[in-house]
Design an enzyme around this catalytic site. Structure first.
Site, short mmCIF file in Angstrom:
data_model
loop_
_atom_site.label_atom_id
_atom_site.label_comp_id
_atom_site.label_asym_id
_atom_site.label_seq_id
_atom_site.Cartn_x
_atom_site.Cartn_y
_atom_site.Cartn_z
N LYS A 260 -38.00 -26.01 -9.14
CA LYS A 260 -36.78 -26.46 -9.80
C LYS A 260 -36.64 -27.99 -9.73
O LYS A 260 -35.99 -28.59 -10.57
CB LYS A 260 -35.55 -25.81 -9.16
C1 LIG Z 1 -36.65 -20.10 -10.28
C2 LIG Z 1 -37.88 -19.60 -9.64
C3 LIG Z 1 -38.74 -18.70 -10.29
C4 LIG Z 1 -38.43 -18.15 -11.64
O1 LIG Z 1 -38.47 -19.13 -12.64
P1 LIG Z 1 -37.76 -18.88 -14.03
O2 LIG Z 1 -37.88 -20.15 -14.77
O3 LIG Z 1 -36.34 -18.53 -13.71
O4 LIG Z 1 -38.46 -17.75 -14.68
C5 LIG Z 1 -39.90 -18.33 -9.65
N1 LIG Z 1 -40.19 -18.79 -8.41
C6 LIG Z 1 -39.39 -19.64 -7.76
C7 LIG Z 1 -39.76 -20.09 -6.42
C8 LIG Z 1 -38.21 -20.09 -8.35
O5 LIG Z 1 -37.42 -20.95 -7.70
#
Ligand SMILES: *Cc1c(COP(=O)(O)O)cnc(C)c1O
Length: 496
Positions: free
Chosen positions: A114
């Site tokens: 993120k």
């Molecule tokens: C948010 C997240 C995901 C999923 O990603 P999306 O974009 O919501 O599909 C997978 N792994 C981790 C560690 C995340 O923080």
């Protein structure tokens, strides 16, 4: 001549917005998501592109989408986002292990992917406000399944003219994720635990965006509500960059030839990260299969197999909480692209999902999904993958990445497709010490998450990442909780 790209809603409102407007408002007035009127193509020679560093490439990609930003503005955002806050100057290392390439997106301040988008979003937003002459306070509302919350808090903390308010499911995140959020500093930060799961949190926040009375009330107080969730185009676009970066790195190291296709495996929840990979493909990146990896909550895996999206099931809490999602918001963008912008179809689909709890797509839309392969790996399979990979290569995957790896093994044995493959590593194992160390060896099961941070560092002979160093000792600054039905009231309390 520079070509302008505009944004419009997936639900039919054809009003064209500038990228700065789409970034500020987050979601369209009719409840739809903003999508670019066309997906730009990258026509440059890859043999030249491969010489660019991360920030140069980021500019090269993002300028195609944020066409109302000047070169100086965009480069400034990029420079403020991708710098020493990351613990490696290549930003997204590509680790070759076990015959695959792990694209590590967790070297930012909060140890999850993120950070790739949320380190830049506050700067994009600030400049957008300035461009639009909006002298208003931005209130960022975010529902989080664990990682978005902390990354958004970190990105927006003490950014003048903003408030950041995060709702997280109290029982649905790891101890370390929770502690990271509850210890967040910054006068403008709010963290609220809700009784309920991520979908409840996301629904509560989405309802506020659709609530015109609430929005008007905020407007009268000179506030704009916006979102840091992956529905914001200002998150999607920065995520396209690292797919190009990974490909170019493989090219540079002669692991592939120019034009050779690769597979990309993405551990998926809200469908944001894999959608960015899809956009990269549409921009010209040679991609063969986009492998959408689900955990026990396999709505998406089922969807790609059957064409039926059915959320009528219990949400299962797993050790990969950021994928514990039944309503993957960004899928709406894929459906919109695949239906060639037929908004009436999208409206019907979204109404079905809200009302009946499921929808079935037409065969002509499903045909457009031939680039996708959906599969799931249950928790036990992920745990086993963590153990095996560590034993064979001393590479330690977090539980989300492990779902990706386990799904890829299934794909491999089913298809025998030997195309070179990138697995997106979405979080650091240090965020999930309890489940990861427990998977490596039973003997770690008696320790708690925090004790295991040090033990993991010893095992890997690596220092503890700065983002969680001494986290146990930091004081808890946020204690608010609320019922999932009371999100609006809680928010009103904070804002009005
Ligand atoms: C948010 C997240 C995901 C999923 O990603 P999306 O974009 O919501 O599909 C997978 N792994 C981790 C560690 C995340 O923080």
């Amino acid at each position: 001549m520079k070509k302008n790209i505009f944004y419009h809603s997936t639900r039919g409102n054809k009003e064209k917005k500038l990228s700065s407007e789409a970034i500020v408002y987050g979601i369209a007035d009719d409840g739809g998501l903003f999508i670019p009127t066309e997906i730009p193509k990258i026509k440059a020679d890859y043999n030249q592109l491969k010489e660019l560093d991360y920030n140069e490439l980021a500019y090269r990609i993002m300028k195609e989408y944020f066409t109302d930003f000047s070169e100086v503005e965009l480069k400034d955002c990029i420079k403020k986002a991708y710098n020493e806050k990351f613990d490696t100057n290549i930003i997204t290392p590509l680790e070759k292990k076990m015959g695959v390439y792990f694209l590590e997106l967790f070297h930012g301040p909060t140890l999850a992917f993120k950070d790739m988008a949320l380190s830049i979003l506050p700067y994009l937003l600030q400049i957008s406000l300035k461009k639009l002459n909006l002298n208003k306070e931005i209130v960022i509302l975010t529902a989080t399944s664990g990682d978005t919350g902390k990354a958004a808090l970190e990105g927006f903390a003490n950014v003048p003219g903003t408030k950041i308010i995060v709702f997280f499911p109290q029982e649905g995140v790891s101890e370390i994720q929770k502690r990271q959020m509850l210890t967040q500093k910054g006068e403008n930060t709010y963290v609220i635990g809700i009784s309920g799961n991520f979908d409840d949190a996301q629904r509560g926040v989405k309802e506020i965006f659709e609530n015109q009375t609430f929005k008007k009330k905020a407007e009268r107080r000179n506030m704009i509500l916006s979102s840091a969730n992956s529905i914001n185009i200002g998150r999607l676009v920065p995520q396209i960059v690292y797919y190009f970066y990974a490909y170019l790195k493989m090219l540079k190291e002669n692991d592939i030839k120019a034009g050779e296709k690769i597979n990309i495996v993405v551990p998926t929840g809200n469908f944001g990260n894999i959608l960015a990979a899809y956009y990269a493909g549409k921009m010209g990146l040679p991609v063969k299969k986009l492998i959408c990896a689900s955990n026990d909550n396999k709505v998406l895996a089922d969807f790609f197999k059957t064409g039926i999206y059915d959320r009528r099931r219990e949400l299962i809490m797993t050790i990969s909480p950021s994928m514990d999602i039944l309503i993957s918001s960004n899928l709406e963008r894929l459906l919109s692209v695949a239906s060639h912008g037929k908004a009436d179809q999208i409206n019907k689909i979204m109404n079905d999902l809200n009302g009946r709890g499921f929808y079935q797509i037409d065969p002509d839309i499903k045909k457009e999904f031939s680039d996708f392969y959906g599969e799931c790996a249950i928790q036990e399979e992920a745990i086993q993958s963590i153990r095996e990979v560590f034993k064979e290569s001393e590479y330690l995957m977090d539980p989300h990445t492990a779902v990706g790896y386990a799904v890829y093994q299934k794909y491999l044995s089913k298809t025998k497709d030997i195309t070179k493959t990138v697995i997106v590593a979405t979080a650091s194992p240090f965020k999930f010490t309890k489940s990861v160390m427990g998977a490596v060896d039973e003997k770690y099961k008696e320790f708690d998450d925090f004790e295991l941070i040090e033990k993991m560092a010893n095992l890997l002979q690596n220092p503890v990442p700065i983002g969680i160093k001494d986290i146990k000792k930091k004081s808890i600054l946020h204690k608010a909780v609320c019922n999932k039905e009371k999100i609006k009231e809680k928010l009103a309390e904070i804002l009005f």
